[in-house]
Design an enzyme around this catalytic site. Structure first.
Site, PDB file in Angstrom:
ATOM      1  N   LYS A 297       0.852  -1.185   0.000  1.00  0.00           N
ATOM      2  CA  LYS A 297       0.000   0.000   0.000  1.00  0.00           C
ATOM      3  C   LYS A 297       0.893   1.242   0.000  1.00  0.00           C
ATOM      4  O   LYS A 297       1.753   1.405   0.882  1.00  0.00           O
ATOM      5  CB  LYS A 297      -0.884  -0.047   1.250  1.00  0.00           C
ATOM      6  CG  LYS A 297      -2.174   0.721   1.121  1.00  0.00           C
ATOM      7  CD  LYS A 297      -3.077   0.382   2.293  1.00  0.00           C
ATOM      8  CE  LYS A 297      -4.323   1.211   2.316  1.00  0.00           C
ATOM      9  NZ  LYS A 297      -5.099   1.007   3.547  1.00  0.00           N
TER      10      LYS A 297
HETATM   11  O1  G3P Z   1      -7.741   1.918   5.254  1.00  0.00           O
HETATM   12  C1  G3P Z   1      -7.992   3.208   4.866  1.00  0.00           C
HETATM   13  C2  G3P Z   1      -9.345   3.779   5.167  1.00  0.00           C
HETATM   14  O2  G3P Z   1     -10.326   2.805   5.050  1.00  0.00           O
HETATM   15  C3  G3P Z   1      -9.442   4.618   6.418  1.00  0.00           C
HETATM   16  O3  G3P Z   1     -10.754   4.800   6.852  1.00  0.00           O
HETATM   17  O4  G3P Z   1     -12.356   5.440   8.629  1.00  0.00           O
HETATM   18  O5  G3P Z   1      -9.949   6.145   8.836  1.00  0.00           O
HETATM   19  O6  G3P Z   1     -11.441   7.206   7.141  1.00  0.00           O
HETATM   20  P1  G3P Z   1     -11.146   5.967   7.925  1.00  0.00           P
END
Ligand code: G3P
Length: 216
Positions: free
Chosen positions: A87
């Site tokens: 990633k």
């Molecule tokens: O893995 C990346 C992403 O899904 C992060 O989500 O909830 O931190 O905006 P969030």
């Protein structure tokens, strides 16, 4: 549409995997830190454990932000297990590194994507996945799902092979809307996946069936 779980929590990964519908796992530094995973050895071991638990693509994020650093870190992550997807953040050196990984047979997930322009660059560099963060777009007052639709449309008409991985999912409705607009993958917290199970009429109907079953 593939289902990934967006967590580094082993109990949640196990629970989702036992449903039989899990196709992979995504992690990020915030999710790893939340589980108290510290130090290179512990991080590597944690990714290895996840790879052994789930038969699917496992995204492991680099910390470096310069080309050489991203490549070196990505090579180490990719060596953990064949299912590791490196990633990489959506920055200039990230795009250069994604192209390098593509040319060298290492699969990538381009993260922190918030626009169609960024998604076009990911596809041109040969990323396996592009991760638009739809919840964070919603949080800023725009429509994250609309971006998924736009990217899916561009990729389809241009014949790009990069898969649209809807990330930053906040609820079950996000998953349904992403499926509607052509996301190839949704990476979701466990409670959003479980939210798909729920309907009050199912609960009422089952209670009635169970009550009537006693009269059978
Ligand atoms: O893995 C990346 C992403 O899904 C992060 O989500 O909830 O931190 O905006 P969030």
């Amino acid at each position: 549409m593939k289902f990934f779980i967006d967590t580094a929590n082993l109990a949640q990964i196990k629970e989702a995997n036992e449903l039989g519908i899990l196709d992979g796992v995504t992690t990020n530094p915030s999710l790893m830190a939340k589980e108290g995973i510290k130090g290179t050895e512990a991080i590597m071991n944690h990714y290895k454990t996840i790879c052994e638990m789930v038969d699917g693509d496992i995204s492991a994020e680099v910390i470096a932000t310069d080309f050489n650093g991203i490549v070196e870190e990505g090579k180490k992550l990719a060596a953990i297990h064949p299912n590791i997807v490196v990633k990489v953040p959506m920055i200039k050196d990230g795009i250069k590194a994604i192209k390098w990984f593509t040319d060298n047979g290492i699969r990538t997930n381009c993260t922190l994507v918030f626009s169609a322009g960024q998604a076009i660059l990911c596809a041109k560099a040969g990323a396996t996945y592009v991760s638009p963060f739809i919840g964070r777009i919603d949080d800023s007052g725009w429509d994250g799902v609309q971006l998924i639709e736009q990217i899916a449309h561009i990729y389809a008409i241009q014949g790009f092979k990069t898969q649209v991985l809807a990330a930053s999912i906040r609820n079950a409705n996000h998953i349904i809307r992403c499926a509607e607009v052509g996301a190839h993958v949704c990476t979701c917290p466990l409670d959003s996946i479980m939210g798909l199970l729920k309907h009050p009429l199912t609960d009422i109907g089952l209670a009635k069936f169970l009550e009537d079953a006693k009269k059978m």
